[in-house]
Design an enzyme around this catalytic site. Structure first.
Site, mmCIF file in Angstrom:
data_model
loop_
_atom_site.group_PDB
_atom_site.id
_atom_site.type_symbol
_atom_site.label_atom_id
_atom_site.label_comp_id
_atom_site.label_asym_id
_atom_site.label_seq_id
_atom_site.Cartn_x
_atom_site.Cartn_y
_atom_site.Cartn_z
ATOM 1 C CG LEU A 75 24.323 62.489 19.925
ATOM 2 C CD1 LEU A 75 25.689 62.116 19.351
ATOM 3 C CD2 LEU A 75 23.922 61.441 20.963
ATOM 4 C CB ALA A 91 19.554 64.739 17.817
ATOM 5 C CD GLU A 92 20.185 59.070 19.500
ATOM 6 O OE1 GLU A 92 19.158 58.378 19.554
ATOM 7 O OE2 GLU A 92 21.100 58.855 18.693
ATOM 8 C CB SER A 93 15.747 61.245 24.189
ATOM 9 O OG SER A 93 16.582 62.191 24.865
ATOM 10 C CE1 TYR A 95 21.205 61.067 16.057
ATOM 11 C CE2 TYR A 95 23.547 61.060 15.574
ATOM 12 C CZ TYR A 95 22.509 60.932 16.472
ATOM 13 O OH TYR A 95 22.777 60.681 17.792
#
Length: 409
Positions: A92, A95-97, A202
Site C-alpha cells: 500500500l 502504491a501511495e508513494s 487502487y
C-alpha cells in the site's frame, strides 16, 4: 527414443508444475491476508493490470524502488506486525508513494503513506517550520498502522480498510449502503460505480504489486536477488539528538555520508533537529549504532552554529535574509518572546557551515532624529564625540534633523 526424451523432460515438467503450485498457493494466501476471496485471482481487470505491471516493473522500475527502500523496509514490516496488520500492506505504501519519503501530491499529501496535513496531525504527526513527520519513515508508518487498524475495526475486512484509506471512510460507508453489500466483487462493479474509479484501480494495484514482489523466481535470476534477504539484512536504529543538533556533525561522528543520513531523515526541514525539543529522534543505519554510542556527546548549540552580534540597524528580518533562515526560526532558537533586539545582543543562527557570508561591516550610518545631540548619539553607540566629529568632518557640535552621520564602532 521418444521414451528417453520424455524421461529427460519429466523433471522439467514436474519442476514447472511445482513452481506453479507454489506460486498459486502464495497468491491465494496473499488474497486471504486482505480478506479477499481466492476467486479474485481470476479477476480479468486485475490480471490485465498485473501482467502489464509485471512487464513494467520487471523493466527495473519496481525493483529499483524496492532497492532504494531496502534499508527501511524491515522497519516498516516490523511496525505493521506489531500492530497486527498484514505484511502485504507494505505494498500500500508502494502504491501511495513508490517508497519515497519525500513524495508530495497536488492535494498536499506527503510522505511514504501520503498523509494529508489534517489526518497526519490527527494521528500525532508534527508539521511545523522545523519538521514534517509525514516524511518520518518510522512515525508515519506508526500513524498509518493506527489509521489502518481504525479502518479495519470500523469495516471488518482488510480490503475495505485499504479502499477506505484511499477514498475515505465516509465515502466507502455510502458506497456499501448504496450497494447493500461490502463484497469486493460488488463494490468493484464498473457500471454501478459504487466507489470511485481511482479506488477500484487502487485495490487491484496493491494486489498486483504484492504479486510481483513475491516473484522469487525472477528475483533469484536477477541483480536484485539480495532483496530476498531484506528482512534479515539492513535495518535502522533510532537515536536521540539534543536540541538543535546538526546532522552534519552526526554524519562525521558515525562515518556516514551526510547525503545518506538525510535520506533517512527527510522529516527534518533543516540540517538540524528542532530547538524546542530537549531530545529528538533521528535514524541511522543499525550497523552504525555502536559507533554513535561510543562517540556522540551533546555539545552546546553555539559551538555548531553562527553567532551574530546585533548592531545598529539590525532587525530579525534583515538578519534572517542575510543567513537564509526564517526570522521565526531565529526567534525560536533564541527563545525570543518578541522581535525587539538590543545592541550587542548575541543570537544563535542555525546555518549550513559550508555557506559563505560577507563579514558584517562595522561601518554604520545614523539618521539624526528630533532631540538627538552628538553627546546622546556617542553614548548610544559608545563612540566618543571627538571620533564622531572626525568621521563626519564636523567643525562644531551642531547637527540637524535628517543629517546622516557615519559611525565606526
Amino acid at each position: 527414443m521418444n521414451r528417453y526424451f520424455l524421461l529427460l523432460l519429466f523433471p522439467l515438467l514436474l519442476s514447472a508444475n511445482l513452481t506453479f503450485a507454489v506460486n498459486h498457493n502464495k497468491e491465494v494466501a496473499l488474497l486471504e491476508s486482505f480478506d479477499i476471496d481466492p476467486s479474485f485471482i481470476y479477476d480479468p481487470v486485475m490480471n490485465k493490470m498485473r501482467n502489464k505491471k509485471t512487464a513494467i516493473y520487471k523493466n527495473k522500475h519496481f525493483f529499483k524502488a524496492m532497492d532504494k527502500a531496502y534499508i527501511f523496509i524491515p522497519a516498516i514490516k516490523r511496525i505493521l506486525a506489531e500492530n497486527d496488520i498484514p505484511a502485504e500492506f507494505l505494498y500500500l505504501a508502494m502504491a501511495e508513494s513508490n517508497f519515497s519519503t519525500r513524495a508530495y501530491s497536488k492535494k498536499r499529501a506527503s510522505g511514504l503513506w501520503q498523509f494529508m496535513p489534517r489526518t497526519g496531525k490527527q494521528y500525532g504527526l508534527k508539521i511545523d517550520k522545523y519538521v514534517d513527520e509525514r516524511r518520518d519513515l518510522v512515525k508515519s508508518t506508526e500513524a498509518a498502522a493506527k489509521y489502518l487498524s481504525h479502518l479495519h475495526k470500523r469495516f471488518g475486512k482488510w480490503y475495505l480498510a485499504a479502499i477506505a484509506y484511499n477514498c475515505g471512510g465516509g465515502r466507502l460507508s455510502k458506497a456499501i449502503k448504496k450497494a447493500k453489500s461490502d463484497e469486493l466483487s460488488v463494490l468493484l462493479n464498473s457500471k454501478k460505480r459504487y466507489i470511485p474509479s481511482e479506488s477500484r484501480f487502487y485495490i487491484r494495484k496493491i494486489i498486483a504489486l504484492a504479486m510481483v514482489g513475491q516473484d522469487e523466481q525472477y528475483l533469484m535470476n536477477s541483480e536484485y536477488e539480495h532483496l530476498l534477504n531484506r528482512a534479515n539484512a539492513y535495518s535502522i536504529s533510532t537515536v536521540q539528538l539534543s536540541s538543535g543538533e546538526s546532522l552534519r556533525r552526526v554524519s562525521k561522528i558515525v562515518g556516514i555520508p551526510l547525503k545518506e543520513l538525510k535520506k533517512l531523515n527527510r522529516h527534518l526541514k533543516y540540517d538540524f533537529v528542532p530547538p524546542y525539543e530537549k531530545a529528538y529522534d533521528i535514524y541511522i543505519p543499525y550497523v552504525k549504532l555502536n559507533e554513535f554510542k561510543r562517540n556522540y556527546r551533546p555539545e552546546p548549540i553555539r559551538n555548531i552554529y553562527k553567532i551574530h552580534v546585533v548592531r545598529s540597524g539590525d532587525n530579525l528580518s534583515k538578519i534572517g535574509k542575510k543567513y537564509g533562515v526564517s526570522y521565526r526560526v531565529i526567534m525560536d532558537f533564541n527563545k525570543l518572546k518578541h522581535s525587539r533586539l538590543r545592541l550587542k545582543q548575541k543570537l544563535v543562527i542555525p546555518i549550513d557551515s559550508r555557506k559563505k557570508f560577507k563579514t558584517i561591516s562595522t561601518r554604520h550610518y545614523y539618521m539624526v532624529k528630533r532631540g538627538d545631540t552628538l553627546e546622546s548619539i556617542s553614548k548610544a553607540h559608545k563612540v566618543s564625540v571627538t571620533n564622531l566629529k572626525l568621521q563626519n568632518h564636523l567643525k562644531s557640535s551642531l547637527i540637524k534633523i535628517g543629517d546622516r552621520l557615519k559611525i565606526n564602532e
